[in-house]
Design a protein around this motif. Structure first.
Motif: not given
Ligand code: SF4
Length: 55
Positions: A17, A19-20, A27, A52-55
């Motif tokens: 993610c 945002n990780h 998070c 969640f947002k894909r890297k």
């Protein structure tokens, strides 16, 4: 978004993610939105991090 900021109130292992937190299993957001893809959720697998947002 500061990926070095770890919000220790939100433990997360989803390293894929965007945002990780890059340095630990947390998070980086101040808060997240949790939802479900099920009509009648019954187990933890029924819930989703909607932030969640894909890297
Ligand atoms: S947005 Fe959700 S999936 Fe992504 S790092 Fe935060 S808690 Fe984990």
């Amino acid at each position: 978004m500061d990926k070095n900021h770890c919000n220790t109130a939100i433990h997360c292992t989803v390293e894929q993610c965007a945002n990780h937190c890059c340095s630990a299993e947390y998070c980086s957001l101040d808060s997240i939105h949790v939802g479900t893809h099920e009509a009648s959720p019954s187990v933890d697998q029924c819930t989703d991090c909607m932030s969640f947002k894909r890297k």
